[in-house]
Design an enzyme around this catalytic site. Sequence first.
Site, PDB file in Angstrom:
ATOM      1  N   HIS A 134       0.795  -1.357  -0.077  1.00 11.00           N
ATOM      2  CA  HIS A 134      -0.121   0.088  -0.078  1.00 11.00           C
ATOM      3  C   HIS A 134       1.095   1.487   0.058  1.00 11.00           C
ATOM      4  CE1 HIS A 134      -3.739  -2.372   0.531  1.00 11.00           C
ATOM      5  NE2 HIS A 134      -3.293  -2.725   1.905  1.00 11.00           N
ATOM      6  N   ASP A 169      -3.738 -10.770  -1.842  1.00  9.20           N
ATOM      7  CA  ASP A 169      -3.905 -10.041  -0.645  1.00  9.20           C
ATOM      8  C   ASP A 169      -5.408  -9.735  -0.660  1.00  9.20           C
ATOM      9  OD1 ASP A 169      -2.174  -8.905   1.986  1.00  9.20           O
ATOM     10  OD2 ASP A 169      -4.161  -7.780   1.615  1.00  9.20           O
ATOM     11  N   HIS A 171      -6.678  -7.332   0.388  1.00 16.89           N
ATOM     12  CA  HIS A 171      -6.642  -5.828   0.180  1.00 16.89           C
ATOM     13  C   HIS A 171      -6.285  -5.562  -1.240  1.00 16.89           C
ATOM     14  CE1 HIS A 171      -6.837  -6.098   4.429  1.00 16.89           C
ATOM     15  NE2 HIS A 171      -7.676  -5.011   4.417  1.00 16.89           N
ATOM     16  N   ASP A 258      -4.591 -12.758   4.452  1.00 17.61           N
ATOM     17  CA  ASP A 258      -5.833 -12.181   5.201  1.00 17.61           C
ATOM     18  C   ASP A 258      -7.313 -12.603   4.174  1.00 17.61           C
ATOM     19  OD1 ASP A 258      -5.239 -10.471   2.919  1.00 17.61           O
ATOM     20  OD2 ASP A 258      -5.040  -8.732   4.363  1.00 17.61           O
TER      21      ASP A 258
HETATM   22 ZN   LIG Z   1      -4.384  -7.093   3.277  1.00 21.47          ZN
END
Ligand SMILES: [Zn+2]
Length: 368
Positions: A134, A169, A171, A258
Amino acid sequence: MTKAAFICSPDLWQRGHGAIHPLKPERLQRTYELLAAYGAFDSQESMLVESRQATPEELGLFHTEEYIEVVHSLSRGERRFNPRRYNFGPGDNPIFPEMYETEALKVGSTLVAAELVTSDQVDVAFSFGGGMHHAGPAFASGFCVFNDAAVAIHWLLQKGLRVAYIDIDAHHGDGVQNAFYETDRVLTISLHETGLYLFPGTGFVEEMGRDAGHGYAANLPLAPYTDDETYLWAFEEIVPPLVRRFQPDIVVSQLGVDTHYRDPLTHLCLTTSGYVAVVTAIKELALRWLALGGGGYDIDVVARAWTLAYGVMSGQEFPDHLPSAYVEKYGKGSLRDPEKPGISAELREQARRYAEAGVAALKRGLEI
Ligand SMILES: [Zn+2]
């Protein structure tokens, strides 16, 4: 047997974001301890390699000189810079002692892995402390201070290589996508829980790259309760055709876990069995493979899933009962999930339809 390297240093887990932060350094410690207890580094084909800190020049492959200085300064407790301008503060991105050293070590680990793979010393190297997807060029974001994936991909581009980046992931891999949004030398693919419900709120099918990069970014958002079956179907529909068409010299993958049904921050419902199947599918696409860690906030799940992932990478099959040295310290359990999550037929079906619509739109948009 595949030649594999695991990049590690105890300094990766000495410091962290604080006791109440989800990104707990123990995730890394327990993963290493579980692998070591299984004897995963004992064969000649599996190397345990020491991490090193990335230099400021290396961090500068992606980050601005000012930001690198800011992180260094904040890390030493100085207040020369306003932390909020760089997205630091209480919450997701707290300042902590030795933040600079800890986070630069994650980037250095990924560069060590990149060096080992590009020099053909190994087929795959796993920088399990990396995958900080990120962070932006001049700001922290979503627990990520330095973006090791973006730094390493710039390093690979300097070597003249074409890079396919696969991000599994939960996200969206926004920092890496943005870093290479306008180039056709990097293909970025991210499968994640839809930004309608989850940070960072991006990663929709319409995001396909810009200018020369148009057609070289792919996003598949997934609905809460997406299970192994739907995820694997969607992955197979999208990822292998895109990667084969692109013909990369190297695959970089972010292997955040995750997506697991027990993860406290997200709503996807994969099991370790689904996760292993995805990691195996990535292995089949990658002659040279730079594997990174990423998210995953149930410590027990992270240690087991990344142990299984390294087993895929190095061609080792670990028994299901956990080694006694690990059990004595952390309690009983089995390496693979003993059960499946209970999802109602209706939610399962909703998630499947959402994935089907996304896959169809992505196939149209990218002419797969
Ligand atoms: Zn994540």
